[in-house]
Design a protein around this motif. Structure first.
Motif, PDB file in Angstrom:
ATOM      1  N   TYR A   1       0.982  11.230  13.920  1.00 21.80           N
ATOM      2  CA  TYR A   1      -0.088  10.244  14.048  1.00 21.80           C
ATOM      3  C   TYR A   1      -1.197  10.761  14.972  1.00 21.80           C
ATOM      4  O   TYR A   1      -2.379  10.681  14.650  1.00 21.80           O
ATOM      5  N   GLU A   2      -0.806  11.314  16.120  1.00 15.81           N
ATOM      6  CA  GLU A   2      -1.792  11.831  17.074  1.00 15.81           C
ATOM      7  C   GLU A   2      -2.562  13.005  16.477  1.00 15.81           C
ATOM      8  O   GLU A   2      -3.760  13.145  16.695  1.00 15.81           O
ATOM      9  N   LYS A   3      -1.875  13.837  15.704  1.00 13.04           N
ATOM     10  CA  LYS A   3      -2.534  14.960  15.043  1.00 13.04           C
ATOM     11  C   LYS A   3      -3.595  14.451  14.070  1.00 13.04           C
ATOM     12  O   LYS A   3      -4.714  14.957  14.023  1.00 13.04           O
TER      13      LYS A   3
ATOM     14  N   ARG B   1      -5.101  11.509  14.151  1.00 14.26           N
ATOM     15  CA  ARG B   1      -6.162  10.826  14.898  1.00 14.26           C
ATOM     16  C   ARG B   1      -7.134  11.817  15.530  1.00 14.26           C
ATOM     17  O   ARG B   1      -8.327  11.569  15.592  1.00 14.26           O
ATOM     18  N   SER B   2      -6.611  12.942  16.013  1.00 15.92           N
ATOM     19  CA  SER B   2      -7.467  13.920  16.675  1.00 15.92           C
ATOM     20  C   SER B   2      -8.402  14.612  15.688  1.00 15.92           C
ATOM     21  O   SER B   2      -9.448  15.121  16.076  1.00 15.92           O
ATOM     22  N   GLN B   3      -8.041  14.657  14.422  1.00 12.57           N
ATOM     23  CA  GLN B   3      -8.879  15.303  13.409  1.00 12.57           C
ATOM     24  C   GLN B   3     -10.044  14.417  12.994  1.00 12.57           C
ATOM     25  O   GLN B   3     -11.032  14.897  12.464  1.00 12.57           O
ATOM     26  N   LYS B   4      -9.929  13.141  13.234  1.00 11.52           N
ATOM     27  CA  LYS B   4     -10.965  12.202  12.804  1.00 11.52           C
ATOM     28  C   LYS B   4     -12.188  12.333  13.703  1.00 11.52           C
ATOM     29  O   LYS B   4     -12.102  12.226  14.914  1.00 11.52           O
ATOM     30  N   LYS B   5     -13.326  12.604  13.102  1.00 19.35           N
ATOM     31  CA  LYS B   5     -14.569  12.725  13.841  1.00 19.35           C
ATOM     32  C   LYS B   5     -15.486  11.575  13.467  1.00 19.35           C
ATOM     33  O   LYS B   5     -15.426  11.052  12.362  1.00 19.35           O
TER      34      LYS B   5
ATOM     35  N   GLU C   1     -20.626  13.113  15.069  1.00 13.50           N
ATOM     36  CA  GLU C   1     -20.030  14.419  15.316  1.00 13.50           C
ATOM     37  C   GLU C   1     -20.058  15.285  14.057  1.00 13.50           C
ATOM     38  O   GLU C   1     -20.327  16.486  14.127  1.00 13.50           O
TER      39      GLU C   1
END
Length: 82
Positions: free
Chosen positions: A44-46, A48-52, A56
């Motif tokens: 999930y964190e992976k 979420r971190s990809q979402k810009k 951006e």
């Protein structure tokens, strides 16, 4: 990825969670249609971190330099008599 019926997912929730941690995302269906996906916190964190943000995304687009030229079509449309 495994697919679980909602009834089975409720009855075997611990197994569902264990599968999500060890194997990967687990789909849960309701009335025969995919309803939700159970994923590990790391997955999930992976995601979420990809979402810009849109801002951006635009700022990270390749920039056009002074040498950039657009080639125009040299053919003209045919003339029509009205």
């Amino acid at each position: 990825m495994e697919t679980w019926k909602l009834q089975d997912a409720k009855a075997k929730f611990s197994q569902l969670v264990e599968s999500a941690l060890k194997i990967g995302p687990q789909f849960v269906t309701r009335r025969g249609k995919k309803a939700v996906v159970v994923v590990s916190v790391a997955e999930y964190e992976k995601l979420r971190s990809q979402k810009k943000s849109f801002r951006e995304f635009l700022l990270n687009c390749p920039k056009m330099d002074d040498a950039f030229e657009i080639e125009r079509q040299k053919e003209y449309p045919r003339s029509l008599e009205l």
